[in-house]
Design an enzyme around this catalytic site. Structure first.
Site, mmCIF file in Angstrom:
data_model
loop_
_atom_site.group_PDB
_atom_site.id
_atom_site.type_symbol
_atom_site.label_atom_id
_atom_site.label_comp_id
_atom_site.label_asym_id
_atom_site.label_seq_id
_atom_site.Cartn_x
_atom_site.Cartn_y
_atom_site.Cartn_z
ATOM 1 N N GLY A 141 0.810 -1.218 0.000
ATOM 2 C CA GLY A 141 0.000 0.000 0.000
ATOM 3 C C GLY A 141 0.835 1.256 0.000
ATOM 4 O O GLY A 141 0.674 2.132 -0.823
ATOM 5 N N GLU A 172 7.855 2.904 8.664
ATOM 6 C CA GLU A 172 8.366 4.022 7.878
ATOM 7 C C GLU A 172 9.746 4.525 8.286
ATOM 8 O O GLU A 172 10.452 5.148 7.496
ATOM 9 C CB GLU A 172 7.346 5.171 7.924
ATOM 10 C CG GLU A 172 6.213 4.909 6.972
ATOM 11 C CD GLU A 172 4.877 5.486 7.415
ATOM 12 O OE1 GLU A 172 4.311 6.257 6.641
ATOM 13 O OE2 GLU A 172 4.389 5.145 8.509
#
Length: 716
Positions: A245, A670
């Site tokens: 995603g 991240e």
């Protein structure tokens, strides 16, 4: 390993490396993605996108297309159902691109103008490519550059203020012994998850059912209900398996178009985006132009940190790439200023892309810090440690935990940093110049309200139900381990059911908040279930279920600076004849909370670091000023790091549990990409003596900049 003490079983499930619980399904092809779900009487939709960057639709010539074999319908602005976009979603107001086929306006190239529906995907594609759409074209502006005259400061948002200031920047700069004032740019970059965006919509017993590839079924179901003015209970969204995603798989036009077509035709409709369509309809990372000014005293302590960033958004929806935000937590200074500004152009709307803001922002900030280390003659790690804050430099809030110095120390030891000659351009192997560099990393650590249910089954197993999304991160496995650890049973006795909006509201997989949010909810439900089981008695056939809702607990959290941190190290070789840059090795050491599953966590960190290499050396989307579109909106023209570009990458972590989290998690999704591009760029400087402030560091840029061995420096 399982150990038994009396009647209590302890599994040690948490923190042990476990393969994915759904791994066999995936490698054998049994796992079904959104584009694989078989439904009877299934029709296929194919999107038609605008070929002009600004204007109005003059006509959609459907007659010939409707006569083609298998074609069932052509949806466009003159016949599509009306939808509602007057609502506030989970992450803000909806992008008008979700209002597909609502009017004749075209705000950028690649705007959806029609959907052709046919019996077979091949028929839909052929008809879509034959559809003639005529436009009344208008003059467009798609050229982004720093200092654009229409740049403006956006309003503050839930993501934070657009501008933050502390102290007198100019006065402190004038009083500084050492000053860095440099400009940096990053290009437009695109997500390309392995699985394209896909949705299959149908009506079942009065409910709109959607099989979708997304990062949060709660969000998609809620927004589809708003868009079509439906009772939320009449929309169900499932996304059992998702092939990546990276911030792009939220609510997009293909889900709306599929639901529209399913409603009009009263049969299931599947819409799968092509790779080229994804370059304009799912968002991307905005290009940035950044200026960083650092001023330090004679000892290397910062007097001023000024980080200003500019980005782009579309004319129809505002999205801000908050690149300056990372500077607000990294280093202390008497005067501190950060700002993010934006310009509206005739381009698609950018969106969240892995480490939004922090990835491009860290390139500028950490490159500038390396330049300051060069000017002061202080070792880059020593300089960073010298400017470590004990509280939030701007907010003044305490850190929940900040083990960044431990990352520096462990990374330095394992990388062999102490043996580094600080002088640039002194290491050489034939035509290759060698260099090493490092950078720091930070990414915020948050949690969103979630609900869950944990059931003790009569057969001695346990079932966890939570509307989590596993987008390839190993979320199912992490939730299994959290539940097994809390229940003190082997993970094999735990079954996890996820990715179904009927399971109740839960946080989406984004912002490195997914696993932390879901684990919190599961841990609370497990605690309650254990208490009920401790009362004794037989488990009835329907089981015993405990439920949780973390809304109140998360709302009661004390205000703190909550972040994961890390230190990135890179060694590069630069070919002086071709300009080619090769990363030879990378090491990342992170402080990212308690690690649930070392196997999948390491994969996440290495994946982020690989993307950092790609960002530093390869990725760059070129927008054609004449047409307003991308020059090469495909994976043939948009280059990213392939296997041959990726060296030995090591990722590890230091102990860093979050004391305010019941499981101690922060997030690893991240942080791996943050600082990675700067570490590579700093290593290129160390190899060549030349700074590269514009990404990517292409061979032509290396050759045109040449090499320049700096004066001998010294380690601080």
């Amino acid at each position: 390993m399982t150990t038994t003490t009396g009647a209590t079983t302890r599994t040690g499930a948490f923190g042990t490396a476990r393969t994915r619980v759904e791994g066999r399904e995936k490698v054998t092809g049994a796992a079904r993605y959104a584009g694989d779900i078989p439904l009877p009487d299934l029709a296929h939709g194919w999107m038609v996108l605008s070929t002009v960057a600004r204007g109005r639709i003059g006509s959609v010539e459907t007659e010939a297309v409707l006569a083609m074999p298998g074609v069932l319908a052509v949806l466009h602005h003159e016949n599509a159902p009306r939808v509602n976009l007057d609502y506030m979603g989970m992450i803000g107001p909806p992008d008008p691109i979700l209002g597909v086929f609502q009017n004749d306006r075209v705000p950028f190239m690649g705007w959806p103008v029609a959907l052709v529906v046919a019996e077979r995907p091949e028929q839909a594609r052929e008809a879509a490519e034959a559809l003639v759409v005529r436009y009344d074209q208008e003059q467009h502006d798609s050229a982004f550059f720093g200092g654009h005259p229409d740049m403006y400061t956006p309003a503050d948002s839930p993501f934070g203020p657009a501008e933050a200031t502390k102290g007198d920047v100019e006065a402190e700069l004038a009083a500084s012994t050492f000053v860095v004032d440099a400009e940096y740019t990053t290009p437009e970059e695109h997500h390309n998850p392995m699985e394209p965006h896909a949705a299959t919509a149908h009506w079942d017993g009065g409910r709109l059912e959607v099989f979708d590839s997304n990062q949060g079924s709660t969000m998609v179901a809620a927004e589809l209900a708003q868009i079509f003015s439906l009772d939320p209970a009449s929309v169900r969204v499932r996304s059992e398996h998702v092939g990546g995603g990276f911030g792009s798989k939220t609510v997009r036009p293909h889900q709306v178009a599929a639901a529209m077509a399913a409603t009009m035709l009263q049969r299931p409709v599947r819409v799968v985006m092509t790779r080229r369509q994804m370059f304009s309809t799912i968002g991307y990372r905005s290009p940035t132009a950044q200026r960083v000014r650092l001023g330090a005293d004679a000892s290397g302590r910062l007097r001023v940190l000024d980080h200003r960033s500019e980005c782009v958004t579309s004319t129809v929806h505002e999205f801000i790439e908050r690149s300056a935000t990372v500077a607000r937590v990294m280093y202390d200074a008497e005067a501190h200023h950060t700002s993010d500004r934006v310009v509206r152009l005739d381009v698609p709307t950018p969106t969240f892309m892995r480490a939004p803001g922090e990835a491009p922002g860290s390139f500028a900030l950490e490159s500038a810090f390396d330049e300051l280390a060069e000017k002061t003659g202080i070792d880059p790690i020593a300089l960073r440690i010298r400017n470590e804050p004990d509280r939030g430099p701007v907010s003044g809030l305490p850190f929940s935990s900040r083990n960044l110095v431990a990352c520096y120390e462990e990374g330095s030891r394992r990388f062999g940093w102490a043996d580094r000659d600080p002088r640039p351009g002194v290491r050489r192997e034939g035509r290759w110049l060698l260099g090493t560099g490092m950078a720091a990393a930070s990414f915020h650590s948050g949690a969103g309200p979630s609900t869950s249910a944990v059931t003790a089954e009569a057969d001695g197993t346990f079932t966890v139900r939570i509307n989590a999304a596993d987008i390839g991160t190993g979320a199912r496995t992490a939730i299994t381990l959290v539940a097994a650890d809390g229940l003190k049973v082997d993970p094999e006795r735990v079954r996890v059911v996820i990715a179904d909006s009927d399971l109740g509201p839960a946080m989406l997989a984004g912002g490195s908040m997914g696993t932390r949010s879901w684990a919190w909810a599961v841990a609370i439900a497990v605690d309650e279930l254990r208490g009920r089981l401790a009362l004794g008695g037989d488990i009835p056939p329907e089981g015993i279920t405990a439920r949780s809702d973390t809304t109140e607990a998360i709302g009661a959290l004390a205000q703190k600076e909550r972040h994961s941190f890390g230190a990135q190290f890179a060694e590069v070789a630069v070919d002086i004849t071709s300009g080619e840059v090769r990363v030879r090795r990378m090491l990342g050491i992170f402080a990212a909370g308690r690690i649930v599953n070392p196997l999948t966590a390491r994969s996440q960190l290495i994946g982020g670091m690989t993307w950092g290499i790609s960002m530093a050396l390869h990725e760059e989307a070129i927008r054609d000023r004449a047409s307003g579109g991308l020059v090469s909106p495909d994976l043939a023209g948009y280059h990213f790091a392939a296997n041959a570009d990726v060296p030995l990458i090591e990722a590890d972590w230091v102990d860093d549990p979050d004391p305010d989290d019941p499981v101690g998690i922060k997030g690893v999704g991240e942080i791996g990409i943050v600082g990675a591009a700067a570490a590579v760029a700093n290593a290129v400087w160390h190899a060549t003596g030349v700074r590269h402030r514009n990404l990517p560091i292409r061979p032509d840029r290396v050759l045109s900049a040449g090499t320049k061995v700096a004066e001998p420096g010294h380690a601080g």
